[in-house]
Design an enzyme around this catalytic site. Structure first.
Site, PDB file in Angstrom:
ATOM      1  N   GLU A  38       2.985   4.254 -12.491  1.00 41.91           N
ATOM      2  CA  GLU A  38       3.363   4.952 -11.249  1.00 41.91           C
ATOM      3  C   GLU A  38       4.326   4.053 -10.442  1.00 41.91           C
ATOM      4  O   GLU A  38       4.138   2.825 -10.428  1.00 41.91           O
ATOM      5  CB  GLU A  38       2.061   5.174 -10.459  1.00 41.91           C
ATOM      6  CG  GLU A  38       2.181   5.836  -9.120  1.00 41.91           C
ATOM      7  CD  GLU A  38       0.813   5.917  -8.393  1.00 41.91           C
ATOM      8  OE1 GLU A  38      -0.169   5.258  -8.828  1.00 41.91           O
ATOM      9  OE2 GLU A  38       0.722   6.657  -7.396  1.00 41.91           O
ATOM     10  N   LYS A 108       2.885  14.140  -7.632  1.00 39.56           N
ATOM     11  CA  LYS A 108       1.452  13.852  -7.442  1.00 39.56           C
ATOM     12  C   LYS A 108       0.824  14.805  -6.417  1.00 39.56           C
ATOM     13  O   LYS A 108       1.301  14.917  -5.283  1.00 39.56           O
ATOM     14  CB  LYS A 108       1.299  12.409  -6.978  1.00 39.56           C
ATOM     15  CG  LYS A 108      -0.129  11.887  -6.934  1.00 39.56           C
ATOM     16  CD  LYS A 108      -0.098  10.390  -6.605  1.00 39.56           C
ATOM     17  CE  LYS A 108      -1.462   9.739  -6.690  1.00 39.56           C
ATOM     18  NZ  LYS A 108      -1.384   8.281  -6.422  1.00 39.56           N
ATOM     19  N   CYS A 141      -2.107   8.713 -11.372  1.00 37.87           N
ATOM     20  CA  CYS A 141      -3.162   7.882 -10.802  1.00 37.87           C
ATOM     21  C   CYS A 141      -4.352   8.678 -10.249  1.00 37.87           C
ATOM     22  O   CYS A 141      -5.118   9.245 -11.004  1.00 37.87           O
ATOM     23  CB  CYS A 141      -2.572   6.934  -9.769  1.00 37.87           C
ATOM     24  SG  CYS A 141      -3.596   5.451  -9.574  1.00 37.87           S
ATOM     25  N   VAL A 168      -6.409   0.719  -8.140  1.00 35.33           N
ATOM     26  CA  VAL A 168      -7.029  -0.382  -7.401  1.00 35.33           C
ATOM     27  C   VAL A 168      -8.560  -0.275  -7.407  1.00 35.33           C
ATOM     28  O   VAL A 168      -9.250  -1.281  -7.274  1.00 35.33           O
ATOM     29  CB  VAL A 168      -6.506  -0.459  -5.946  1.00 35.33           C
ATOM     30  CG1 VAL A 168      -5.050  -0.900  -5.926  1.00 35.33           C
ATOM     31  CG2 VAL A 168      -6.655   0.854  -5.199  1.00 35.33           C
TER      32      VAL A 168
HETATM   33  C1  ACM Z   1      -3.495   5.543  -6.754  1.00 38.34           C
HETATM   34  O1  ACM Z   1      -3.531   6.772  -6.764  1.00 38.34           O
HETATM   35  N1  ACM Z   1      -2.351   4.892  -6.847  1.00 38.34           N
HETATM   36  C2  ACM Z   1      -4.725   4.751  -6.637  1.00 38.34           C
END
Ligand code: ACM
Length: 264
Positions: A38, A108, A141, A168
């Protein structure tokens, strides 16, 4: 089919360095699809919208052209995350680049934490794209924590989910084993490594990029902090068998009448 990933540490705000690094790491490999993290070209920890506005690009733009060049030269599909500017909006996007110059975008949908201050929520439905006969879906992510996201792609026929990430929290790598099993699909989760310390905040990214088979077998998992390109051989058609026992098919045995709340 040869699929793989590139796990590395982007330097925040330095696209020249990041693109150069990706080029050097991809120079010696051959694959059908390679997945990058990402926001691979810019890094993750934006501290103000102005910074994002300076670093985000229209698609196609400079970074798209860069990826198209590698894709064409190496006859390799590339899936990569980057910040996108689209008119007055900013998306945390992923590009699927075809060697012939075509490209597809996913934006996203499930924004993580303070991403909500910077990015707009994605506006492109979960879609499956063909690479020859193989069907590919994209997540980014934090989409991982919503089982509906991977399920939507599986129901649309995805055999492989490409999942650029900057993880994370410590849960995703284990959770994606379940996502692969419950949908009987391949999942390529690609994380970055290293820390970012900006604007009084610090994030540590967890590495451990991985490729999981429909059986839940982890075909490869990288280390927490190594820079690595890894390619494995898979049979995408293994994702077409949705049976988990002789009498259970994870798609046909669903009982949507009992799940109505999920789509409310
Ligand atoms: C994330 O969505 N970058 C944790």
């Amino acid at each position: 089919m040869k699929v793989g990933f590139l796990q590395f540490k982007p330097v925040f705000g330095d696209k020249v360095v990041n693109l150069k690094k990706v080029r050097s790491l991809l120079d010696f490999i051959s694959a059908d699809i390679v997945v990058l993290p990402e926001l691979f070209n810019t890094g993750y920890l934006f501290t103000e919208k102005k910074e994002l506005a300076e670093l985000a690009e229209e698609i196609p733009g400079e970074t798209t052209q860069f990826l198209m060049g590698i894709s064409r030269e190496k006859d390799m599909h590339i899936v990569a995350g980057m910040p996108e500017r689209a008119k007055n909006k900013f998306f945390n996007s992923t590009l699927l680049i075809y060697p012939n110059g075509r490209y597809k975008i996913y934006r996203k949908i499930h924004l993580f934490c303070e991403e909500k201050f910077f990015f707009n929520i994605g506006d492109i439905p979960f879609k499956v794209y063909r690479i020859g006969r193989v069907k590919i879906g994209m997540l980014i992510c934090f989409d991982w924590i919503f089982p509906e996201a991977a399920r939507s792609l599986a129901l649309s026929g995805a055999q492989i989910i490409c999942h650029p990430s900057n993880l994370v929290l410590p849960y995703c790598q284990s959770a994606m084993v379940t996502r692969a099993i419950e949908n009987r699909i391949f999942i390529i989760t690609v994380n970055r490594i290293g820390r970012e310390k900006r604007g009084g905040k610090e994030l540590k990214f967890t590495g451990m990029s991985q490729i999981v088979a429909p059986s839940g077998k982890v075909l490869y998992r990288a280390g927490k902090s190594e820079e690595i390109v890894k390619i494995v051989e898979i049979r995408p058609e293994d994702a077409d068998n949705k049976k988990i026992t002789d009498y259970n098919d994870v798609i046909k045995d669903r009982r949507p009448n009992f799940y109505r709340k999920i789509v409310q």
